[in-house]
Design a protein around this motif. Structure first.
Motif, short mmCIF file in Angstrom:
data_model
loop_
_atom_site.label_atom_id
_atom_site.label_comp_id
_atom_site.label_asym_id
_atom_site.label_seq_id
_atom_site.Cartn_x
_atom_site.Cartn_y
_atom_site.Cartn_z
N MET A 7 0.83 -1.20 0.00
CA MET A 7 0.00 0.00 0.00
C MET A 7 0.87 1.25 0.00
SD MET A 7 -3.15 -0.57 2.61
CE MET A 7 -3.30 1.18 2.77
N LYS A 8 1.95 1.18 0.72
CA LYS A 8 2.79 2.36 0.91
C LYS A 8 3.70 2.63 -0.28
CE LYS A 8 5.57 4.34 4.58
NZ LYS A 8 6.15 4.10 5.90
N TYR A 9 4.27 1.57 -0.88
CA TYR A 9 5.32 1.77 -1.86
C TYR A 9 4.97 1.42 -3.30
CZ TYR A 9 8.07 2.24 2.34
OH TYR A 9 8.55 2.66 3.56
N ASP A 10 3.96 0.61 -3.53
CA ASP A 10 3.61 0.22 -4.90
C ASP A 10 2.56 1.16 -5.48
OD1 ASP A 10 5.31 -1.89 -4.70
OD2 ASP A 10 3.78 -3.43 -4.62
N ARG A 11 2.41 1.05 -6.77
CA ARG A 11 1.37 1.83 -7.43
C ARG A 11 0.00 1.32 -7.00
NH1 ARG A 11 3.92 4.90 -11.06
NH2 ARG A 11 5.78 4.11 -12.05
N PRO A 12 -0.99 2.19 -6.96
CA PRO A 12 -2.31 1.79 -6.48
C PRO A 12 -2.92 0.60 -7.20
CG PRO A 12 -2.18 4.16 -6.66
CD PRO A 12 -0.90 3.61 -7.25
N TRP A 13 -2.67 0.43 -8.49
CA TRP A 13 -3.29 -0.67 -9.22
C TRP A 13 -2.69 -2.02 -8.86
CZ3 TRP A 13 0.41 -3.05 -12.10
CH2 TRP A 13 1.52 -2.28 -12.49
N THR A 14 -1.59 -2.05 -8.12
CA THR A 14 -0.99 -3.33 -7.76
C THR A 14 -1.58 -3.92 -6.50
OG1 THR A 14 0.78 -2.28 -6.51
CG2 THR A 14 1.21 -2.73 -8.84
N SER A 15 -2.54 -3.25 -5.88
CA SER A 15 -3.10 -3.73 -4.62
C SER A 15 -3.79 -5.08 -4.76
CB SER A 15 -4.08 -2.71 -4.05
OG SER A 15 -5.19 -2.58 -4.89
N ALA A 48 -9.92 5.26 -2.58
CA ALA A 48 -10.28 5.42 -3.99
C ALA A 48 -9.07 5.41 -4.92
CB ALA A 48 -11.07 6.71 -4.19
N ARG A 49 -7.86 5.50 -4.38
CA ARG A 49 -6.66 5.45 -5.23
C ARG A 49 -6.42 4.06 -5.78
NH1 ARG A 49 -1.93 7.05 -1.81
NH2 ARG A 49 -3.14 5.90 -0.28
N PHE A 50 -6.99 3.04 -5.14
CA PHE A 50 -6.80 1.67 -5.59
C PHE A 50 -7.88 1.29 -6.59
CE2 PHE A 50 -4.80 1.81 -1.41
CZ PHE A 50 -3.55 1.33 -1.73
N VAL A 51 -7.52 0.40 -7.50
CA VAL A 51 -8.50 -0.04 -8.49
C VAL A 51 -9.64 -0.77 -7.80
CG1 VAL A 51 -6.87 -0.16 -10.41
CG2 VAL A 51 -7.23 -2.16 -8.99
N GLU A 52 -10.80 -0.73 -8.39
CA GLU A 52 -11.99 -1.27 -7.75
C GLU A 52 -11.89 -2.77 -7.50
OE1 GLU A 52 -15.43 -1.65 -5.80
OE2 GLU A 52 -14.42 0.21 -6.28
N ILE A 53 -11.27 -3.50 -8.39
CA ILE A 53 -11.18 -4.95 -8.18
C ILE A 53 -10.35 -5.26 -6.93
CG2 ILE A 53 -9.20 -5.35 -9.70
CD1 ILE A 53 -10.73 -7.92 -10.60
N GLY A 54 -9.29 -4.51 -6.69
CA GLY A 54 -8.49 -4.69 -5.48
C GLY A 54 -9.26 -4.29 -4.24
N ARG A 55 -10.01 -3.21 -4.35
CA ARG A 55 -10.83 -2.75 -3.23
C ARG A 55 -11.91 -3.78 -2.90
NH1 ARG A 55 -13.07 2.73 -4.92
NH2 ARG A 55 -13.85 2.74 -2.81
N GLN A 56 -12.53 -4.34 -3.91
CA GLN A 56 -13.57 -5.35 -3.70
C GLN A 56 -13.00 -6.61 -3.06
OE1 GLN A 56 -16.91 -4.93 -4.14
NE2 GLN A 56 -17.04 -6.87 -3.09
N ARG A 57 -11.84 -7.02 -3.55
CA ARG A 57 -11.21 -8.21 -2.97
C ARG A 57 -10.87 -7.96 -1.50
NH1 ARG A 57 -7.64 -11.44 -6.53
NH2 ARG A 57 -9.32 -12.92 -6.41
N ALA A 58 -10.38 -6.78 -1.17
CA ALA A 58 -10.07 -6.45 0.22
C ALA A 58 -11.34 -6.47 1.07
CB ALA A 58 -9.39 -5.09 0.30
N ARG A 59 -12.44 -5.94 0.54
CA ARG A 59 -13.72 -5.97 1.27
C ARG A 59 -14.16 -7.41 1.53
NH1 ARG A 59 -14.80 -1.14 -1.63
NH2 ARG A 59 -15.56 -2.21 -3.47
#
Length: 69
Positions: A7-15, A48-59
């Protein structure tokens, strides 16, 4: 720790990748205290900086851990 560093060092889409690895380890029961990751998963899910698919997986992962506890 992997989720936090990504979260801290990678680009948001890599979450999505750390969440995939976390999910694999959770499925194999390799995480002794998965509930410790809840704050990080919630942070990914709400950022919101992370892609939605990563956000959904985290949820989904956070919800699954909460129901297991």
């Amino acid at each position: 720790m992997l989720l936090e560093s990504r979260m801290k060092y990678d680009r948001p889409w890599t979450s999505m990748m750390p969440c995939c690895q976390f999910e694999t380890e959770l499925n194999r029961k390799l995480l002794p205290e998965p509930e410790r990751a809840l704050p990080t998963l919630d942070q990914i899910a709400g950022d919101a900086r992370f892609v939605e698919i990563g956000r959904q997986r985290a949820r989904n992962l956070a919800e699954r851990i909460r129901h297991q506890s």
